[in-house]
Structure formats: structure tokens, C-alpha cells
Write an enzyme that holds these catalytic residues in place. Sequence first.
Site, PDB file in Angstrom:
ATOM      1  N   ARG A 106      -4.567  -0.747  21.304  1.00  0.00           N
ATOM      2  CA  ARG A 106      -3.390  -1.115  21.718  1.00  0.00           C
ATOM      3  C   ARG A 106      -2.873  -2.399  20.901  1.00  0.00           C
ATOM      4  NH1 ARG A 106       0.360   1.572  25.192  1.00  0.00           N
ATOM      5  NH2 ARG A 106      -0.930   3.190  26.125  1.00  0.00           N
ATOM      6  N   ARG A 137      -6.156   1.873  32.273  1.00  0.00           N
ATOM      7  CA  ARG A 137      -6.171   1.235  33.500  1.00  0.00           C
ATOM      8  C   ARG A 137      -7.323   2.519  34.451  1.00  0.00           C
ATOM      9  NH1 ARG A 137      -2.136   3.669  35.661  1.00  0.00           N
ATOM     10  NH2 ARG A 137      -1.514   4.817  33.905  1.00  0.00           N
ATOM     11  N   HIS A 179      10.300   4.377  34.254  1.00  0.00           N
ATOM     12  CA  HIS A 179       9.104   4.420  33.201  1.00  0.00           C
ATOM     13  C   HIS A 179       9.880   4.957  31.918  1.00  0.00           C
ATOM     14  CE1 HIS A 179       5.000   5.633  31.817  1.00  0.00           C
ATOM     15  NE2 HIS A 179       5.207   4.398  31.539  1.00  0.00           N
ATOM     16  N   LYS A 209       7.632   7.332  23.811  1.00  0.00           N
ATOM     17  CA  LYS A 209       8.349   6.256  24.149  1.00  0.00           C
ATOM     18  C   LYS A 209       8.522   5.034  23.176  1.00  0.00           C
ATOM     19  CE  LYS A 209       6.622   5.271  28.519  1.00  0.00           C
ATOM     20  NZ  LYS A 209       5.697   6.391  28.264  1.00  0.00           N
ATOM     21  N   THR A 210       7.277   4.446  23.085  1.00  0.00           N
ATOM     22  CA  THR A 210       7.310   3.375  22.250  1.00  0.00           C
ATOM     23  C   THR A 210       7.676   3.808  20.803  1.00  0.00           C
ATOM     24  OG1 THR A 210       5.727   2.290  23.777  1.00  0.00           O
ATOM     25  CG2 THR A 210       5.659   1.302  21.338  1.00  0.00           C
ATOM     26  N   SER A 224       2.530   8.646  29.536  1.00  0.00           N
ATOM     27  CA  SER A 224       1.810   8.063  28.381  1.00  0.00           C
ATOM     28  C   SER A 224       1.375   9.025  27.194  1.00  0.00           C
ATOM     29  CB  SER A 224       0.378   7.725  29.002  1.00  0.00           C
ATOM     30  OG  SER A 224      -0.236   6.674  28.056  1.00  0.00           O
ATOM     31  N   ASP A 278       9.180   0.494  27.371  1.00  0.00           N
ATOM     32  CA  ASP A 278       8.232   1.109  28.554  1.00  0.00           C
ATOM     33  C   ASP A 278       8.926   0.865  29.947  1.00  0.00           C
ATOM     34  OD1 ASP A 278       5.877   2.398  29.083  1.00  0.00           O
ATOM     35  OD2 ASP A 278       5.253   0.852  30.420  1.00  0.00           O
ATOM     36  N   LYS A 322       1.423  -3.503  34.428  1.00  0.00           N
ATOM     37  CA  LYS A 322       1.764  -2.313  35.270  1.00  0.00           C
ATOM     38  C   LYS A 322       1.698  -2.556  36.745  1.00  0.00           C
ATOM     39  CE  LYS A 322       2.930   1.503  32.900  1.00  0.00           C
ATOM     40  NZ  LYS A 322       3.036   1.367  31.451  1.00  0.00           N
TER      41      LYS A 322
HETATM   42  P1  ATP Z   1       2.368   4.617  26.773  1.00  0.00           P
HETATM   43  O1  ATP Z   1       3.287   5.041  28.292  1.00  0.00           O
HETATM   44  O2  ATP Z   1       0.920   4.800  27.002  1.00  0.00           O
HETATM   45  O3  ATP Z   1       2.764   3.279  26.527  1.00  0.00           O
HETATM   46  P2  ATP Z   1       4.377   6.108  24.798  1.00  0.00           P
HETATM   47  O4  ATP Z   1       5.046   7.061  25.554  1.00  0.00           O
HETATM   48  O5  ATP Z   1       4.856   4.869  24.783  1.00  0.00           O
HETATM   49  O6  ATP Z   1       2.801   5.866  26.063  1.00  0.00           O
HETATM   50  P3  ATP Z   1       3.385   6.295  22.195  1.00  0.00           P
HETATM   51  O7  ATP Z   1       2.760   4.654  22.096  1.00  0.00           O
HETATM   52  O8  ATP Z   1       4.863   6.249  21.754  1.00  0.00           O
HETATM   53  O9  ATP Z   1       3.678   6.846  23.698  1.00  0.00           O
HETATM   54  O10 ATP Z   1       2.820   7.253  21.628  1.00  0.00           O
HETATM   55  C1  ATP Z   1       2.927   8.409  21.034  1.00  0.00           C
HETATM   56  C2  ATP Z   1       1.855   8.896  19.876  1.00  0.00           C
HETATM   57  O11 ATP Z   1       2.049   9.957  19.322  1.00  0.00           O
HETATM   58  C3  ATP Z   1       1.872   7.555  18.634  1.00  0.00           C
HETATM   59  O12 ATP Z   1       0.659   7.512  18.435  1.00  0.00           O
HETATM   60  C4  ATP Z   1       2.673   8.477  17.446  1.00  0.00           C
HETATM   61  O13 ATP Z   1       2.270   8.005  16.475  1.00  0.00           O
HETATM   62  C5  ATP Z   1       2.106   9.940  17.909  1.00  0.00           C
HETATM   63  N1  ATP Z   1       2.863  10.728  17.598  1.00  0.00           N
HETATM   64  C6  ATP Z   1       2.667  11.935  16.808  1.00  0.00           C
HETATM   65  N2  ATP Z   1       3.539  12.944  16.407  1.00  0.00           N
HETATM   66  C7  ATP Z   1       4.629  12.361  17.254  1.00  0.00           C
HETATM   67  C8  ATP Z   1       5.902  12.862  17.502  1.00  0.00           C
HETATM   68  N3  ATP Z   1       6.507  14.102  16.917  1.00  0.00           N
HETATM   69  N4  ATP Z   1       6.752  12.085  18.248  1.00  0.00           N
HETATM   70  C9  ATP Z   1       6.297  10.916  18.661  1.00  0.00           C
HETATM   71  N5  ATP Z   1       5.059  10.312  18.498  1.00  0.00           N
HETATM   72  C10 ATP Z   1       4.068  11.304  17.938  1.00  0.00           C
HETATM   73 MN    MN Z   2       4.400   2.633  25.243  1.00  0.00          MN
END
Ligand code: ATP
Ligand code: MN
Length: 534
Positions: free
Chosen positions: A325, A61, A223, A245-246, A241, A260, A203
Site C-alpha cells: 500500500r 487488518r 464505504h 474504489k481507489t 476491498s 474510501d 478503519k
Molecule cells: P480497499 O477498500 O482495500 O482500499 P479498493 O476498492 O479501493 O480496496 P483498489 O485499491 O481500487 O480497491 O483495487 C483495485 C485493484 O484491481 C487495483 O490494484 C487495480 O489495478 C486492479 N484492477 C484490475 N482490473 C481492474 C478493473 N477493471 N477495474 C478496477 N480495478 C482493476
Molecule cells: Mn481503496
Amino acid sequence: MIATTIMIPTEKLKALGLSGNNGIHYQLGPAELTEQAVLRGQGILNDTGALCIQTGEFTGRSPNDKFIVKDAGTEGTVDWNKFNIPIEEKYFHQLKKKLLEYLGAKEEIWVRDAYACADPAHRLNIRVINENPWSNLFAYNMFLRPSERELENFEPEWHIIQAPGFRADPAVDGTRQHNFAIISFTHKTILIGGTGYTGEMKKGIFSVLNYILPHNKNVLSMHCSANMGKDGDVAVFFGLSGTGKTTLSADPNRKLIGDDEHGWTDDSVFNFEGGCYAKTIDLSEEKEPEIFQAIRPGALVENVHFFPGTTQIDFSCKDTTENTRVSYPLGFISNALEPSIGGLPKNIFFLTCDAYGVLPPVSKLTPGQAMYQFISGYTAKVAGTEAGVTEPKSTFSACFGAPFLPLHPGKYAGMLGEKMKKNKVNVWMINTGWSGGPYGIGSRMKLGYTRAMITAALDGRLDVAGYTAHPVFGMMMPDSCPGVPSEILNPRSTWADTAAYDAKSKDLAAQFVQNFEKYASGVTQEILDAAPKI
Ligand code: ATP
Ligand code: MN
């Protein structure tokens, strides 16, 4: 060209200002969109059949190019700040006209009717108009999909008009540069030009809902990701980010509500979206099997590269971006809840990826601490990829989502506070970031441990643990947790140099306090008392 029995809303598109002799591809399914993208040389299938494309100049973004039309309706309601940048209405009209002329001159365009919000009471009908088939596939994956019957009388309330190939002229169009995302609440339209990053569409609608739901409907927009246990208990996971979360919401033992964007009403938590948008950097089947298996026909994979001479994705490759992604419909996760509406949350997790390695990997928050942390919205990222830069960079983003919040953060925080009290929710903080030292010295918390901590919190096994308060931040750290070595639960004891830990912890506390200054006058004593002690 048109391979569907559903009527194309040609007259309505004309009325919108879309003239010209377009071949209009309306409401195509994922197989057709995938095939069209491949035939037009815009994408390649990987060895598991997902469409892989490059989004072009933008691979993320562009918050500095996101505008909200400042008019009589928004002037006094939007919290104008560095994320909510005003633009005059005349520029909106001018750019809309130019965008439609640009699309009207194309041989073909892609149109799709979709909606946001799984709760029928809050449903938002959207018509998406795209320059490319793959952008339209993203809309198919990420928004909710109306049935054929629902399409018969479909009336779009909002429009997204998106053309990556269109370039604004900043000298006359009121933009900062050639790319833009502009929201008009009065005209219920999002204009996106000059960027092919698909996340701008999702978004954009999220920002719209973050305005409408709390402002007009008394629904808290969040969020966060959300999932539901076997006995119907709902957990929500807030976080900026990259905090997890995911990743953490995809839990084989719980039903996925969404990854999300959610709304919290008086009796439910519901997903805004119809799909997930997962990061694929360093993705492995072993650690994240659900996401790995979602890369199949219908999924849209962005900005990855293949191993030379193959169509096998090299998930470690950052040649285009680290923000690689994949988008896919919720149903690609085997235990997704449909429709994605759960009950009231029993547990809230604040996810932070603390690259300083200061915050405990799991801790319990008092209501005051929960509000303090929510308003602060802390995470610390690794500084970047430049050689030698090892110092993490902290981010404070109110409500864990400041770039998407048109209203003042106090609005969302106030609503969350009320809901937490009313529903007696447990609030936990999870540091998915560094342990044993900051970035460069320590290492990232093992995903398996983080999952075990969350599981223990959810099934009540952390309630029996003894707790110690963090000396600076005050949150309660469990002394033991099933499936996790006890010595990693207190971050101080994971650092070889405890004096360095104490110093770093004070330094981070000072950053929290400084960031909170702007909110201090508007919050209760209970919240102020939850500030870290320097
Ligand atoms: P966005 O808002 O950008 O979608 P998000 O909060 O969904 O972000 P994730 O996509 O879940 O974030 O990204 C977490 C990243 O960190 C993943 O690539 C995951 O493999 C990595 N990771 C490594 N260690 C951990 C951990 N202990 N817990 C969670 N994620 C981890
Ligand atoms: Mn996510």
C-alpha cells in the site's frame, strides 16, 4: 529534539496518563517524520523519495481482534456480530493503562492532532499517539490536517493510542491474542497494540463515524469513493476491498473527493479523510498514472521490496504480502477537490470483483435491485495463492462494508433507500472482475474498458443504448457502450461454454438467495422481488 513552534500539549498528555520522560515529537511535518524513520533504521527512501517501511507481523487488518467495549451506551445499540466483538470495560481500562505505561517508558513518542470529516458540522478532533514516526506519518497523510491557528485551541474529542511493539497477555487482558484494536465509545478512545498495520487507525475512526453519524446525526456513512464532474455532478463508488474504489475514483477528468469513506447529508457528500490509501500491487504508470505519481516525498509505502541492488520498487513483488500500500495526502492527486465536499450524488456505482465471471461488466439497477444488491454486498475473490486452488470464494458483506459497521445493516440500507428515492439517483453495477469464464479460464476486465463504461454511464451516453435484462439476476445490460467491444457486455456470450455459464449463474444466484434469508423478513416486497430467479 522538537523542531516546531507549536506548543506541545504536555500537561494534557500527562493528564491522559502518559507519564515518564518522553521526548515528545508533536505535530511534525512529513519531511521530519520521514527523516526520523530513516535515521532510526525503520525505513528507506525509494528512488522517488517516498518512505518505504515494513509494517511487521501484520500486513493487513485483523478483524478477529477488533473489539468494541460493551457498556451501558453500546449494549443496546451495537449490532453484536462476528465483526463487532464485545469486550468488558475493565479490560479496556487495564489495557489503556498498560499501553500508556509502555509508551511512557519509551525514550520518544510521536503525537499529532488531526481531525476527520471535511464538513465542519461533523468534524471530529482526534489526538493520535504513536510509538513510531512512520505510524505518525500515516496519521498525517490520512486524517485531515488542522492549520496552525486551529491548533492553538485544539481540543481532542477522540484519542488513538497505538503501539505496535506492545503485546497484550490474552490470559489476563481479555483479548484473543497479543494484538488488538479496541474502541470505547464512552471514553472516546481507540487502543491499538501488537500490530503495526496502519490501516487499523483509519478503519478504527471509520467504525467510530459509522456509529456516530447515522445514530446521532442522521448522516449516512458510506464505504465508498467519490468524485465530481466538471458541472458538479457527484458519483459515489461502493465496493468491498479490491473492487476498485481507489483506482476508479482517480479519474483525470473528474475531481477526486475521496477514495474510501464518505458521509451523505441532506445537501452534500463529504470525505471523512484527508488522504488516500492505495494498493500498489502490480501498479503501473501507464494504467494508474495518478497513483503512480503520488509515490514521492511525503508518501508512506508499505511492505514493498526493491529490485536487487537498487531502490526502485518492484511492484510485482509479493514477498511480504499482496496487500502492498501507499498512503498520501489528497493533494498528491492533481485534481483533488479541497475542501473535499461535493453536492448530492447523481450516480451510484456498486463495484464488485466477480471472480466467477457471471455478473455483467456494466448494468443498470432498479431501486429495488439497488437495495437488494446493497444489502447483499457481493464480491468474489480469487481463492488464494495455494497451488491448484482455482475456485473463487464469494463474500457477502452487508452495505459493502460489514467489518466497519457497528449498527445493524438495516439502518444504513434504510437511509440509503430514502436518499436514493428522494434524489432520483441512477444506480449502476460494475463488475471489475472476470469475463470470458471464471478465474482460471477467463481474464480480468481490462481497466480501460471499466473506465470507459463508467465514463459512458456518467455522461449519459449509456442512456441511449438498448438494454436486455440478465436472465437470472434481472439487471439491465446495455447492448452497446462507447469505447467497449459490444460482445463483452453480455457475460454469457463471452463464455466458450454457455451451459457452464448458465450453471454458474444459477449457482451464484442460489448463494445470493441463501445469504439474503437473514434479511428477508425485514425488507419490502419491492426488494424481495429483486432477488435473482433460480
Ligand atoms: P480497499 O477498500 O482495500 O482500499 P479498493 O476498492 O479501493 O480496496 P483498489 O485499491 O481500487 O480497491 O483495487 C483495485 C485493484 O484491481 C487495483 O490494484 C487495480 O489495478 C486492479 N484492477 C484490475 N482490473 C481492474 C478493473 N477493471 N477495474 C478496477 N480495478 C482493476
Ligand atoms: Mn481503496
